[in-house]
Scaffold this motif. Structure first.
Motif, PDB file in Angstrom:
ATOM      1  N   GLY A 287       0.687  -1.213  -0.007  1.00 30.70           N
ATOM      2  CA  GLY A 287      -0.056  -0.070   0.001  1.00 30.70           C
ATOM      3  C   GLY A 287       0.863   1.375   0.128  1.00 30.70           C
ATOM      4  N   SER A 288       2.168   1.281   0.436  1.00 28.34           N
ATOM      5  CA  SER A 288       3.025   2.324   0.026  1.00 28.34           C
ATOM      6  C   SER A 288       3.324   2.589  -1.243  1.00 28.34           C
ATOM      7  CB  SER A 288       4.361   2.029   0.953  1.00 28.34           C
ATOM      8  OG  SER A 288       5.078   1.057   0.535  1.00 28.34           O
ATOM      9  N   THR A 289       4.002   3.869  -1.512  1.00 30.22           N
ATOM     10  CA  THR A 289       4.722   4.327  -2.830  1.00 30.22           C
ATOM     11  C   THR A 289       6.182   4.307  -2.585  1.00 30.22           C
ATOM     12  OG1 THR A 289       2.536   5.442  -2.980  1.00 30.22           O
ATOM     13  CG2 THR A 289       4.595   6.109  -4.348  1.00 30.22           C
TER      14      THR A 289
ATOM     15  N   ARG B  60      12.938   7.767   8.538  1.00 27.64           N
ATOM     16  CA  ARG B  60      12.877   6.763   9.399  1.00 27.64           C
ATOM     17  C   ARG B  60      14.096   6.061   9.662  1.00 27.64           C
ATOM     18  NH1 ARG B  60       8.405   3.638  10.608  1.00 27.64           N
ATOM     19  NH2 ARG B  60       8.820   1.387  11.297  1.00 27.64           N
ATOM     20  N   GLY B  61      14.896   5.782   8.448  1.00 30.79           N
ATOM     21  CA  GLY B  61      16.138   5.309   8.531  1.00 30.79           C
ATOM     22  C   GLY B  61      16.570   5.064   7.209  1.00 30.79           C
ATOM     23  N   ALA B  62      17.908   4.333   7.025  1.00 29.77           N
ATOM     24  CA  ALA B  62      18.470   4.484   5.713  1.00 29.77           C
ATOM     25  C   ALA B  62      19.657   3.303   5.773  1.00 29.77           C
ATOM     26  CB  ALA B  62      19.434   5.614   5.191  1.00 29.77           C
ATOM     27  N   LEU B  63      19.661   2.356   4.765  1.00 30.87           N
ATOM     28  CA  LEU B  63      20.665   1.605   4.444  1.00 30.87           C
ATOM     29  C   LEU B  63      21.444   1.981   3.273  1.00 30.87           C
ATOM     30  CD1 LEU B  63      20.904  -2.261   4.891  1.00 30.87           C
ATOM     31  CD2 LEU B  63      21.516  -1.211   2.577  1.00 30.87           C
ATOM     32  N   LEU B  64      22.964   2.050   3.457  1.00 32.24           N
ATOM     33  CA  LEU B  64      23.771   2.446   2.240  1.00 32.24           C
ATOM     34  C   LEU B  64      24.868   1.206   2.168  1.00 32.24           C
ATOM     35  CD1 LEU B  64      24.914   5.953   3.076  1.00 32.24           C
ATOM     36  CD2 LEU B  64      23.175   5.267   1.843  1.00 32.24           C
ATOM     37  N   ASP B  65      24.605   0.587   0.871  1.00 32.85           N
ATOM     38  CA  ASP B  65      25.374  -0.464   0.500  1.00 32.85           C
ATOM     39  C   ASP B  65      26.679   0.145  -0.218  1.00 32.85           C
ATOM     40  OD1 ASP B  65      25.924  -3.308   0.617  1.00 32.85           O
ATOM     41  OD2 ASP B  65      25.638  -3.202  -1.751  1.00 32.85           O
ATOM     42  N   VAL B  66      26.663   1.271  -0.575  1.00 25.73           N
ATOM     43  CA  VAL B  66      27.798   1.679  -1.229  1.00 25.73           C
ATOM     44  C   VAL B  66      28.434   3.003  -0.591  1.00 25.73           C
ATOM     45  CG1 VAL B  66      27.272   0.972  -3.567  1.00 25.73           C
ATOM     46  CG2 VAL B  66      26.160   2.947  -2.503  1.00 25.73           C
TER      47      VAL B  66
ATOM     48  N   ARG C 253       7.604  11.707   2.228  1.00 20.54           N
ATOM     49  CA  ARG C 253       6.888  11.903   3.381  1.00 20.54           C
ATOM     50  C   ARG C 253       7.182  11.453   4.654  1.00 20.54           C
ATOM     51  NH1 ARG C 253       1.895   8.516  -0.095  1.00 20.54           N
ATOM     52  NH2 ARG C 253       1.115  10.128  -1.184  1.00 20.54           N
ATOM     53  N   PRO C 254       6.687  11.893   5.501  1.00 18.64           N
ATOM     54  CA  PRO C 254       7.442  11.598   7.092  1.00 18.64           C
ATOM     55  C   PRO C 254       7.376  10.116   7.265  1.00 18.64           C
ATOM     56  CG  PRO C 254       5.633  13.420   7.265  1.00 18.64           C
ATOM     57  CD  PRO C 254       5.604  12.942   5.750  1.00 18.64           C
ATOM     58  N   GLY C 255       8.569   9.902   7.899  1.00 16.86           N
ATOM     59  CA  GLY C 255       8.788   8.247   8.041  1.00 16.86           C
ATOM     60  C   GLY C 255       9.090   7.454   7.040  1.00 16.86           C
ATOM     61  N   ALA C 256       9.859   8.305   6.027  1.00 17.20           N
ATOM     62  CA  ALA C 256      10.485   7.586   4.770  1.00 17.20           C
ATOM     63  C   ALA C 256      11.675   6.878   5.387  1.00 17.20           C
ATOM     64  CB  ALA C 256      10.435   8.273   3.766  1.00 17.20           C
ATOM     65  N   ALA C 257      11.804   5.777   4.546  1.00 20.04           N
ATOM     66  CA  ALA C 257      12.953   4.986   4.640  1.00 20.04           C
ATOM     67  C   ALA C 257      13.745   5.267   3.135  1.00 20.04           C
ATOM     68  CB  ALA C 257      12.844   3.267   4.841  1.00 20.04           C
ATOM     69  N   LEU C 258      15.255   4.819   3.140  1.00 24.68           N
ATOM     70  CA  LEU C 258      16.163   5.185   1.893  1.00 24.68           C
ATOM     71  C   LEU C 258      16.987   4.080   1.944  1.00 24.68           C
ATOM     72  CD1 LEU C 258      17.711   8.259   0.406  1.00 24.68           C
ATOM     73  CD2 LEU C 258      19.043   6.285   1.004  1.00 24.68           C
ATOM     74  N   VAL C 259      17.223   3.580   0.769  1.00 23.48           N
ATOM     75  CA  VAL C 259      18.016   2.423   0.459  1.00 23.48           C
ATOM     76  C   VAL C 259      18.985   2.836  -0.812  1.00 23.48           C
ATOM     77  CG1 VAL C 259      18.394   0.212  -0.154  1.00 23.48           C
ATOM     78  CG2 VAL C 259      16.643   0.461   1.496  1.00 23.48           C
TER      79      VAL C 259
ATOM     80  N   ASP D 263       6.524   7.265  -0.089  1.00 23.10           N
ATOM     81  CA  ASP D 263       6.778   6.949   1.193  1.00 23.10           C
ATOM     82  C   ASP D 263       8.171   6.682   1.452  1.00 23.10           C
ATOM     83  OD1 ASP D 263       4.032   6.982   2.270  1.00 23.10           O
ATOM     84  OD2 ASP D 263       3.655   5.576   0.530  1.00 23.10           O
ATOM     85  N   HIS D 264       8.907   6.052   0.514  1.00 21.92           N
ATOM     86  CA  HIS D 264      10.222   5.699   0.569  1.00 21.92           C
ATOM     87  C   HIS D 264      11.173   5.735  -0.675  1.00 21.92           C
ATOM     88  CE1 HIS D 264       8.491   3.875   4.156  1.00 21.92           C
ATOM     89  NE2 HIS D 264       7.724   3.108   3.455  1.00 21.92           N
ATOM     90  N   LEU D 265      12.420   5.550  -0.708  1.00 18.39           N
ATOM     91  CA  LEU D 265      13.260   5.745  -1.812  1.00 18.39           C
ATOM     92  C   LEU D 265      14.180   4.656  -1.903  1.00 18.39           C
ATOM     93  CD1 LEU D 265      14.591   9.330  -2.869  1.00 18.39           C
ATOM     94  CD2 LEU D 265      16.076   7.099  -3.072  1.00 18.39           C
ATOM     95  N   VAL D 266      14.209   4.213  -3.006  1.00 22.49           N
ATOM     96  CA  VAL D 266      15.334   3.244  -3.338  1.00 22.49           C
ATOM     97  C   VAL D 266      16.207   3.592  -4.596  1.00 22.49           C
ATOM     98  CG1 VAL D 266      15.930   0.745  -4.217  1.00 22.49           C
ATOM     99  CG2 VAL D 266      14.121   1.182  -2.407  1.00 22.49           C
TER     100      VAL D 266
END
Length: 320
Positions: free
Chosen positions: A140-142, A251-257, A222-228, A197-200
């Motif tokens: 349901g998120s974008t 909300r949080g983020a993960l960086l693999d690079v 949007r508030p509470g977004a996560a980034l990868v 809602d989130h970004l990849v």
């Protein structure tokens, strides 16, 4: 160069981690093969190398190979080749089709991990009140997928299979990306981020993608977004990301690079709240050496019958 010139080229495999695993898979089509660092070989042997298989090369190292005709990259990135001294006109192919599924799976796993609070659940000490959670749904998120190439499209397929809607961002936005709710050009990134809602991030490193995901884009999410980020480190503004995490805007983020790899022990990113540091391993899976060898074989076969290799990539050798 005619097809007969590729019957028995002198091949050097120079890869710190994969060389010994890769060599047995190359044997059916090449006879001259060695595993070595470039620095390990005398100038006379370097002069004989016609085909180089490897990943990342230090500054000016490729200039030591005067006979190099073909460079096959075990990875995807070409942004370091100008500094490495690659001669203009050298054929370059890469293995971009190999990590598509592993990286897409990793990206989606990372996003789910952030949404389900796994980083805080697994921290020590991890005692907290029972039945408390700020976990949220992917369904349901974008999800804004920035960089809709092979990996980005695979992320879209997997995210939509779990009920998410996806906005694809490519260079111009002119060609619709299958599976995405809509496709927009990079120039509209900050605008469409307000709907996400989130970004990849799956972007390559080019002059046009440097810090494309900047403070304006992060603030628009949007508030509470996560980034990868499983693309290139330079495509995300690290300072802006750190501020967004420290203020709780994300909300949080993960960086693999990362811009420096391995990341130094005293780097502040290890201690940035909400940031998960991943050791550039999204591409890894047990069959990787064999898959890279198959790509090499495909391209060598093309050369031997006079075709343009199917995995040929353009390389910008302009300084800077």
């Amino acid at each position: 160069m005619n097809a007969s010139a590729w019957r028995d080229p002198s091949v050097l495999v120079a890869h710190t981690a994969m060389a010994e695993q890769l060599l047995p898979h190359l044997e059916p089509l090449v006879t001259a093969r060695r595993a070595a660092f470039l620095d390990d070989l005398p100038r006379s042997e370097l002069a004989e190398v016609e085909v180089l298989v490897g990943h990342h090369f230090p500054e000016r190292s490729l200039a030591r190979l005067p006979g190099l005709r073909w460079l096959h990259l075990t990875g995807t990135g070409t942004d370091h080749l100008a500094a490495a001294g690659l001669a203009p006109g050298t054929l370059v192919t890469n293995s971009a089709r190999v990590p598509v599924e592993p990286v897409a799976e990793y990206a989606l796993s990372a996003l789910l991990m952030l949404l389900k609070e796994f980083p805080t659940l697994t921290a020590r000490p991890q005692r907290r009140a029972w039945h408390t959670s700020t976990a949220t749904l992917l369904s349901g998120s974008t999800v804004l997928v920035v960089g809709a190439g092979r990996i980005g499209r695979a992320v879209i397929r997997k995210a939509t299979a779990l009920g998410a809607r996806c906005i694809a961002v490519n260079r111009t936005g002119e060609r619709e990306v299958p599976g995405a709710d809509r496709t927009v050009g990079a120039g509209r990134l900050a605008e469409v981020a307000t709907s996400a809602d989130h970004l990849v991030c799956c972007l390559p490193a080019t002059a046009g993608t440097r810090r494309l995901v900047d403070g304006k884009v992060l603030a628009a999410l949007r508030p509470g977004a996560a980034l990868v980020n499983v693309g290139r480190a330079a495509t995300v503004d690290g300072d802006a990301l750190r501020r967004a995490l420290e203020t709780g805007a994300l909300r949080g983020a993960l960086l693999d690079v990362h811009d420096i790899e391995p990341l130094p022990a005293d780097d502040p990113r290890w201690h940035t709240p909400g940031l998960v540091v991943s050791p550039h391993c999204a591409f890894a899976f047990p069959g990787e050496p064999a898959a890279v060898a198959r790509v090499f074989h495909d391209n060598l076969t093309d050369l031997r019958v006079g075709r343009t290799p199917r995995d040929t990539v353009p390389v910008d050798l302009r300084p800077g």
